[in-house]
Design a protein around this motif. Structure first.
Motif, short mmCIF file in Angstrom:
data_model
loop_
_atom_site.label_atom_id
_atom_site.label_comp_id
_atom_site.label_asym_id
_atom_site.label_seq_id
_atom_site.Cartn_x
_atom_site.Cartn_y
_atom_site.Cartn_z
N ILE A 49 0.84 -1.20 0.00
CA ILE A 49 0.00 0.00 0.00
C ILE A 49 0.88 1.25 0.00
O ILE A 49 0.62 2.21 -0.74
CB ILE A 49 -0.93 0.01 1.24
N LYS A 50 1.92 1.25 0.82
CA LYS A 50 2.83 2.40 0.89
C LYS A 50 3.44 2.68 -0.48
O LYS A 50 3.53 3.83 -0.92
CB LYS A 50 3.94 2.14 1.90
N THR A 51 3.88 1.61 -1.16
CA THR A 51 4.51 1.78 -2.48
C THR A 51 3.52 2.38 -3.47
O THR A 51 3.88 3.28 -4.25
CB THR A 51 5.01 0.41 -2.99
N ALA A 52 2.29 1.88 -3.46
CA ALA A 52 1.27 2.41 -4.38
C ALA A 52 1.00 3.88 -4.09
O ALA A 52 0.91 4.70 -5.01
CB ALA A 52 -0.02 1.60 -4.24
N ILE A 53 0.89 4.24 -2.82
CA ILE A 53 0.59 5.63 -2.45
C ILE A 53 1.72 6.56 -2.88
O ILE A 53 1.48 7.64 -3.43
CB ILE A 53 0.34 5.74 -0.93
N LYS A 54 2.94 6.15 -2.62
CA LYS A 54 4.09 6.98 -2.99
C LYS A 54 4.20 7.16 -4.50
O LYS A 54 4.64 8.19 -4.99
CB LYS A 54 5.38 6.38 -2.41
N LYS A 55 3.76 6.13 -5.24
CA LYS A 55 3.73 6.23 -6.70
C LYS A 55 2.76 7.33 -7.13
O LYS A 55 3.09 8.17 -7.98
CB LYS A 55 3.31 4.89 -7.32
N TYR A 56 1.56 7.35 -6.55
CA TYR A 56 0.59 8.38 -6.89
C TYR A 56 1.11 9.77 -6.54
O TYR A 56 0.95 10.73 -7.30
CB TYR A 56 -0.73 8.16 -6.15
N GLU A 57 1.74 9.87 -5.37
CA GLU A 57 2.29 11.16 -4.92
C GLU A 57 3.34 11.68 -5.90
O GLU A 57 3.35 12.86 -6.25
CB GLU A 57 2.92 11.03 -3.54
N SER A 58 4.23 10.82 -6.34
CA SER A 58 5.31 11.24 -7.24
C SER A 58 4.80 11.60 -8.62
O SER A 58 5.33 12.49 -9.29
CB SER A 58 6.37 10.14 -7.34
N GLN A 59 3.74 10.90 -9.06
CA GLN A 59 3.19 11.17 -10.39
C GLN A 59 2.45 12.50 -10.45
O GLN A 59 2.48 13.18 -11.47
CB GLN A 59 2.25 10.02 -10.78
N ASP A 60 1.78 12.85 -9.37
CA ASP A 60 0.96 14.06 -9.38
C ASP A 60 0.92 14.69 -7.99
O ASP A 60 -0.10 14.67 -7.30
CB ASP A 60 -0.47 13.72 -9.84
N PRO A 61 2.04 15.27 -7.55
CA PRO A 61 2.13 15.78 -6.18
C PRO A 61 1.18 16.95 -5.89
O PRO A 61 0.82 17.17 -4.74
CB PRO A 61 3.60 16.24 -6.07
N ASP A 62 0.77 17.67 -6.91
CA ASP A 62 -0.10 18.83 -6.69
C ASP A 62 -1.56 18.44 -6.45
O ASP A 62 -2.28 19.13 -5.72
CB ASP A 62 -0.02 19.79 -7.88
N SER A 63 -2.01 17.35 -7.08
CA SER A 63 -3.43 17.00 -6.97
C SER A 63 -3.69 15.68 -6.23
O SER A 63 -4.84 15.29 -6.07
CB SER A 63 -4.06 16.93 -8.37
N PHE A 64 -2.62 15.01 -5.80
CA PHE A 64 -2.79 13.81 -4.98
C PHE A 64 -2.12 14.08 -3.64
O PHE A 64 -0.90 14.04 -3.51
CB PHE A 64 -2.18 12.58 -5.65
N ARG A 65 -2.95 14.36 -2.64
CA ARG A 65 -2.44 14.77 -1.34
C ARG A 65 -2.67 13.64 -0.33
O ARG A 65 -3.75 13.06 -0.27
CB ARG A 65 -3.14 16.05 -0.89
N VAL A 66 -1.66 13.36 0.46
CA VAL A 66 -1.72 12.25 1.41
C VAL A 66 -1.49 12.76 2.83
O VAL A 66 -0.59 13.56 3.07
CB VAL A 66 -0.67 11.17 1.08
N VAL A 67 -2.34 12.30 3.73
CA VAL A 67 -2.20 12.62 5.16
C VAL A 67 -1.96 11.30 5.89
O VAL A 67 -2.78 10.38 5.81
CB VAL A 67 -3.48 13.30 5.71
N TRP A 68 -0.84 11.23 6.59
CA TRP A 68 -0.47 10.00 7.29
C TRP A 68 -0.80 10.12 8.77
O TRP A 68 -0.35 11.05 9.44
CB TRP A 68 1.03 9.71 7.14
N LEU A 69 -1.61 9.20 9.30
CA LEU A 69 -1.93 9.17 10.72
C LEU A 69 -1.13 8.05 11.39
O LEU A 69 -1.09 6.93 10.88
CB LEU A 69 -3.43 8.94 10.93
N GLU A 70 -0.52 8.34 12.50
CA GLU A 70 0.32 7.35 13.18
C GLU A 70 -0.49 6.17 13.70
O GLU A 70 -0.06 5.02 13.63
CB GLU A 70 1.09 8.00 14.33
N LYS A 71 -1.68 6.46 14.24
CA LYS A 71 -2.53 5.41 14.80
C LYS A 71 -3.86 5.36 14.07
O LYS A 71 -4.35 6.38 13.59
CB LYS A 71 -2.77 5.66 16.30
N ASN A 72 -4.44 4.17 14.00
CA ASN A 72 -5.76 4.02 13.39
C ASN A 72 -6.80 4.73 14.23
O ASN A 72 -6.92 4.49 15.44
CB ASN A 72 -6.11 2.53 13.28
N GLN A 73 -7.55 5.64 13.61
CA GLN A 73 -8.53 6.45 14.33
C GLN A 73 -9.97 6.13 13.94
O GLN A 73 -10.90 6.73 14.46
CB GLN A 73 -8.24 7.94 14.10
#
Length: 274
Positions: A49-73
């Motif tokens: 999942i991390k690899t897929a997310i980082k791929k999206y971020e690198s491809q389109d950093p302006d329109s694909f925004r990711v927020v990482w939460l340390e703990k499941n909320q």
């Protein structure tokens, strides 16, 4: 027609990278793609999942925004965080393992522009197992505001993964609040208290992955208690009367506590789906 809307999603440890990839592709392939996707990573996730997310971020950093939460909320809190980071007034909800219909966002934006009084707009969903063309049911919801308000007294009137709403209106009702399994239903009830206008489109807007585990999640004592408290809330707010409260609670006790998974699945597929 403008594309000034955000799509909010969340992923957690139980999600699969291949499903997330298919969901994101279905968003990008829409005839009216969004201005941005806001993805909340709800706690630790696997490397795929991390690899897929980082791929999206690198491809389109302006329109694909990711927020990482340390703990499941939990889903409600993750939705709230996503909304906080969304930059558009219009917001579309999407799950990490579902598929958007190609014209979903165009249909919804067109309707919202034509009916600016509408605060929340949903649509129908088709449920599939395994192959996307293996449709096992459709959840059809009422279309007009009056019917939705009536439906709300007994069942959730929206397919949550299909909704498209005004951020300011949702926030004015308190936004997403933590309510075990029923964050969305609780939100629509609070918006109904304030008299906001609702609508659903007659088209299937999202294809949803389902399986036996779906019926397991909709059963059990915790699920029943959550629903019971929600019914008590509606009773206290005089949205429903005592007889309706008693009927709603009885049905939920039978379905969620007494019925085994197989029987619960049969009821959902034959009486709660088309």
């Amino acid at each position: 027609m403008n594309n000034n809307f955000s799509v909010i999603m969340s992923v957690y440890a139980g999600d699969k990278a291949e499903y997330l990839d298919a969901a994101v592709k279905s968003i990008h392939q829409n005839t009216l793609p969004p201005a941005e996707i806001v993805l909340v990573v709800d706690g630790p996730v696997g490397e795929e999942i991390k690899t897929a997310i980082k791929k999206y971020e690198s491809q389109d950093p302006d329109s694909f925004r990711v927020v990482w939460l340390e703990k499941n909320q939990g889903l409600g809190n993750a939705r709230r965080v996503a909304m906080d980071h969304a930059g558009c007034e219009y917001i579309a909800v999407m799950d990490a393992d579902d598929l958007c219909a190609p014209e979903r966002f165009a249909l919804q934006m067109k309707y919202m522009e034509k009916h600016p009084e509408t605060s929340v707009l949903g649509g129908n969903i088709a449920e599939f197992i395994g192959d996307v063309d293996h449709i096992v049911g459709k959840r059809v919801v009422p279309a007009d505001n009056e019917s939705i308000y009536t439906w709300l007294k007994g069942r959730c009137p929206f397919n949550h993964v299909s909704v498209f709403f005004k951020k300011s209106d949702v926030l004015s009702a308190g936004g997403y609040l933590d309510w075990h399994y029923n964050e969305d239903y609780y939100l629509w009830i609070r918006m109904a208290e304030k008299g906001f206008t609702f609508a659903n489109l007659p088209e299937v807007l999202v294809k949803v992955r389902v399986g036996k585990e779906m019926y397991q999640r909709r059963g059990g004592w915790k699920y029943f208690v959550s629903e019971y408290k929600l019914q008590k809330y509606m009773l206290a707010k005089k949205i429903i009367h005592p007889l309706r409260f008693a009927w709603n609670v009885l049905l939920r006790f039978l379905l969620q506590v007494l019925f085994p998974n197989k029987l619960r699945g049969f009821v959902f597929q034959h009486f709660a789906r088309n």
